[in-house]
Design an enzyme around this catalytic site. Structure first.
Site, PDB file in Angstrom:
ATOM      1  N   HIS A  78       0.867  -1.185   0.000  1.00  0.00           N
ATOM      2  CA  HIS A  78       0.000   0.000   0.000  1.00  0.00           C
ATOM      3  C   HIS A  78       0.902   1.233   0.000  1.00  0.00           C
ATOM      4  O   HIS A  78       1.951   1.259   0.646  1.00  0.00           O
ATOM      5  CB  HIS A  78      -0.977  -0.002   1.181  1.00  0.00           C
ATOM      6  CG  HIS A  78      -0.386   0.299   2.516  1.00  0.00           C
ATOM      7  ND1 HIS A  78      -0.125   1.577   2.966  1.00  0.00           N
ATOM      8  CD2 HIS A  78      -0.021  -0.527   3.530  1.00  0.00           C
ATOM      9  CE1 HIS A  78       0.370   1.536   4.181  1.00  0.00           C
ATOM     10  NE2 HIS A  78       0.459   0.270   4.553  1.00  0.00           N
ATOM     11  N   ASP A  80      -0.349   4.515   0.432  1.00  0.00           N
ATOM     12  CA  ASP A  80      -0.845   5.635   1.227  1.00  0.00           C
ATOM     13  C   ASP A  80      -0.184   5.585   2.591  1.00  0.00           C
ATOM     14  O   ASP A  80       0.341   4.550   3.014  1.00  0.00           O
ATOM     15  CB  ASP A  80      -2.364   5.591   1.365  1.00  0.00           C
ATOM     16  CG  ASP A  80      -2.872   4.330   2.050  1.00  0.00           C
ATOM     17  OD1 ASP A  80      -2.308   3.249   1.793  1.00  0.00           O
ATOM     18  OD2 ASP A  80      -3.832   4.409   2.846  1.00  0.00           O
ATOM     19  N   ASP A 111       6.458   2.072   6.388  1.00  0.00           N
ATOM     20  CA  ASP A 111       5.039   1.726   6.271  1.00  0.00           C
ATOM     21  C   ASP A 111       4.364   2.572   5.203  1.00  0.00           C
ATOM     22  O   ASP A 111       3.780   3.609   5.493  1.00  0.00           O
ATOM     23  CB  ASP A 111       4.360   1.928   7.630  1.00  0.00           C
ATOM     24  CG  ASP A 111       2.918   1.483   7.644  1.00  0.00           C
ATOM     25  OD1 ASP A 111       2.557   0.640   6.816  1.00  0.00           O
ATOM     26  OD2 ASP A 111       2.151   1.987   8.487  1.00  0.00           O
ATOM     27  N   GLU A 145      -5.317   1.926   2.144  1.00  0.00           N
ATOM     28  CA  GLU A 145      -5.163   0.868   3.144  1.00  0.00           C
ATOM     29  C   GLU A 145      -5.189   1.407   4.553  1.00  0.00           C
ATOM     30  O   GLU A 145      -5.740   0.767   5.458  1.00  0.00           O
ATOM     31  CB  GLU A 145      -3.851   0.108   2.895  1.00  0.00           C
ATOM     32  CG  GLU A 145      -3.669  -1.145   3.744  1.00  0.00           C
ATOM     33  CD  GLU A 145      -3.013  -0.924   5.102  1.00  0.00           C
ATOM     34  OE1 GLU A 145      -2.968  -1.877   5.899  1.00  0.00           O
ATOM     35  OE2 GLU A 145      -2.556   0.219   5.384  1.00  0.00           O
ATOM     36  N   GLU A 146      -4.582   2.556   4.781  1.00  0.00           N
ATOM     37  CA  GLU A 146      -4.528   3.098   6.142  1.00  0.00           C
ATOM     38  C   GLU A 146      -5.916   3.412   6.668  1.00  0.00           C
ATOM     39  O   GLU A 146      -6.157   3.336   7.873  1.00  0.00           O
ATOM     40  CB  GLU A 146      -3.636   4.342   6.178  1.00  0.00           C
ATOM     41  CG  GLU A 146      -2.157   4.078   5.925  1.00  0.00           C
ATOM     42  CD  GLU A 146      -1.475   3.291   7.036  1.00  0.00           C
ATOM     43  OE1 GLU A 146      -2.153   2.890   8.006  1.00  0.00           O
ATOM     44  OE2 GLU A 146      -0.268   3.059   6.938  1.00  0.00           O
ATOM     45  N   GLU A 171       4.530  -5.457   3.552  1.00  0.00           N
ATOM     46  CA  GLU A 171       4.523  -4.659   4.782  1.00  0.00           C
ATOM     47  C   GLU A 171       5.784  -4.978   5.592  1.00  0.00           C
ATOM     48  O   GLU A 171       6.379  -6.052   5.448  1.00  0.00           O
ATOM     49  CB  GLU A 171       3.288  -4.985   5.621  1.00  0.00           C
ATOM     50  CG  GLU A 171       1.974  -4.500   5.054  1.00  0.00           C
ATOM     51  CD  GLU A 171       1.538  -3.165   5.650  1.00  0.00           C
ATOM     52  OE1 GLU A 171       2.405  -2.442   6.201  1.00  0.00           O
ATOM     53  OE2 GLU A 171       0.337  -2.852   5.556  1.00  0.00           O
ATOM     54  N   HIS A 377       3.668   4.475  11.704  1.00  0.00           N
ATOM     55  CA  HIS A 377       2.876   5.534  12.336  1.00  0.00           C
ATOM     56  C   HIS A 377       3.675   6.312  13.382  1.00  0.00           C
ATOM     57  O   HIS A 377       3.094   7.088  14.142  1.00  0.00           O
ATOM     58  CB  HIS A 377       1.589   4.992  12.965  1.00  0.00           C
ATOM     59  CG  HIS A 377       0.723   4.220  12.016  1.00  0.00           C
ATOM     60  ND1 HIS A 377      -0.525   3.742  12.364  1.00  0.00           N
ATOM     61  CD2 HIS A 377       0.907   3.843  10.730  1.00  0.00           C
ATOM     62  CE1 HIS A 377      -1.061   3.103  11.345  1.00  0.00           C
ATOM     63  NE2 HIS A 377      -0.196   3.149  10.332  1.00  0.00           N
TER      64      HIS A 377
END
Length: 406
Positions: A78, A80, A111, A145-146, A171, A377
């Site tokens: 992903h 985003d 990430d 995805e987030e 990931e 994050h």
């Protein structure tokens, strides 16, 4: 020269290229539903690397292809990211893409744009080696995805009819081989009280006090949840992530309360079970009948950058595959052939797009990605260039391992 040696040589030769590709991605902010610019950059990078086909699906994800074999494998990243958070906690510009001291710095470096960069290099290696085996190799750079993990793959499978035989999530795994993770769901619980003037609270029933007791009941439920039978994924969890209480005025007993719950699901747990547990524990704590407490899964719907509305319920099924599965064993073989040692086989703590590919649609999947879970994050996010090189080689080698042409 053996395939192994060719792949390792190419991955090393493309080391700076992979790091620079990641740096360029990091420089482009790409929050969920705002990924257009980075998707265009990725599509061009895949075209420049010689991929056989590059397209953008109806939701906005980039789908790139190499080969035309009868079997299908998809490598997924992903692209985003979450937002920056408190800027004062960052020691550098979150979108600097700085390459320094063997690291790439910035939001999304681990990430999970690092996996995307390694995928592009792996595709370039496969093209350099002239791969034309039994697999059509897809590289998917997916959106949103987030906000709603797996929805992009729900779209690819159910709307675009791309259903591969195998999936590899890139990931972050610290270059370990992962074969599962807990599922999750989001739950809303609504409680009712009876309003009364704040000067005479005894005349009413406070939804705030009910909500407080219900929240403590969720703490009790969390303690009571049990791990899966083989203790691979661990126990499920539940946490109250938001609370809201309302009444007719500031000077009244509140008559409405809402609790928002994050529920992580281990093997054998599902949405029906989780909702029934919430009702039971809240009813015991508040004195309400279970029927009086409204508990449900909310829906997610959002318009992406291509102006397509798409959504699903906020339920993300648990998944795992056995260590003896041919895909896991191919991953072990590929890693061992490249690096002369067994990989660590483990699982993620967090959730990935595999909730859709594997949890929902039962496509066998593994995970192998650059960077560390604890960077996700977090401020001052980084990933190691060494990891990028390892992953690029692994992705290419895995295709040959599955093809039996090592």
């Amino acid at each position: 020269m053996e395939i192994r040696e060719q792949i390792l040589t190419k991955a090393t030769a493309y080391r700076d290229y992979t790091a620079q590709t990641l740096s360029e991605m990091v420089k482009i902010p790409s929050y969920s539903s705002q990924e257009e610019a980075v998707c265009k950059m990725i599509a061009k990078a895949c075209e420049d690397a010689g991929f056989d086909e590059v397209r953008i699906d109806g939701l906005g994800s980039v789908v790139a292809r190499i080969g035309k074999g009868p079997k299908k494998i998809a490598f997924d990243a992903h692209i985003d990211t979450v937002e920056v958070g408190d800027p004062s906690q960052w020691k550098f510009d979150p979108f600097c893409g700085l390459i320094q001291d063997g690291l790439v710095h910035g939001r999304g470096a681990s990430d999970q744009k690092g996996g995307a960069a390694s995928m592009i290099t792996a595709g370039r290696i496969l093209k350099d080696l002239g791969y034309d085996g039994a697999y059509t190799v897809y590289f998917t750079f997916t959106v949103m995805e987030e906000d709603c993990d797996g929805m992009c793959w729900k779209y690819l499978i159910e709307e675009e009819h791309l259903k591969p035989d195998f999936v590899v999530s890139t990931e972050p795994t610290s270059c370990r081989l992962y074969r599962g993770h807990r599922g999750r769901m989001e739950i809303v619980a609504k409680l009712k009280g009876v309003s009364a003037h704040g000067s005479a609270p005894e005349r009413g029933v406070s939804a705030a006090y009910k909500a407080s007791r219900a929240a403590l009941a969720m703490e009790k439920l969390n303690e009571a949840l049990q791990p899966d039978d083989d203790h691979f994924l661990g126990k499920g969890t539940i946490v109250v992530s938001q609370m809201d209480v309302k009444g007719p005025s500031q000077c009244a007993v509140p008559d409405q309360a809402m609790l928002y719950l994050d529920r992580r699901l281990t093997w054998g747990e599902n949405a029906e079970l989780a909702i029934s547990q919430v009702k039971k524990y809240m009813a015991e704590a508040t004195g309400d009948n279970e029927e009086q407490i409204e508990v449900y899964m909310p829906q997610y719907t959002k318009r992406g950058y291509k102006n397509a509305d798409y959504g699903q319920e906020l339920y993300f099924p648990t998944w795992k595959i056995d260590e003896s599965h041919p895909l896991v064993q191919a991953g072990v073989s590929a890693y061992k052939d490249l690096y002369g040692k067994q990989p660590v086989v483990d699982k993620w703590t967090f959730s990935t797009n595999c909730v859709a590919t594997t949890g929902r649609h039962k496509i066998p999947a593994i995970g192998f990605g650059p960077g560390d879970e604890n960077q996700a994050h977090a401020p001052n996010e980084i990933t190691r260039i060494d990891d990028l090189e390892i992953c690029a080689a692994f992705y290419a080698m895995l295709v040959y391992a599955l093809d039996g042409k090592k």
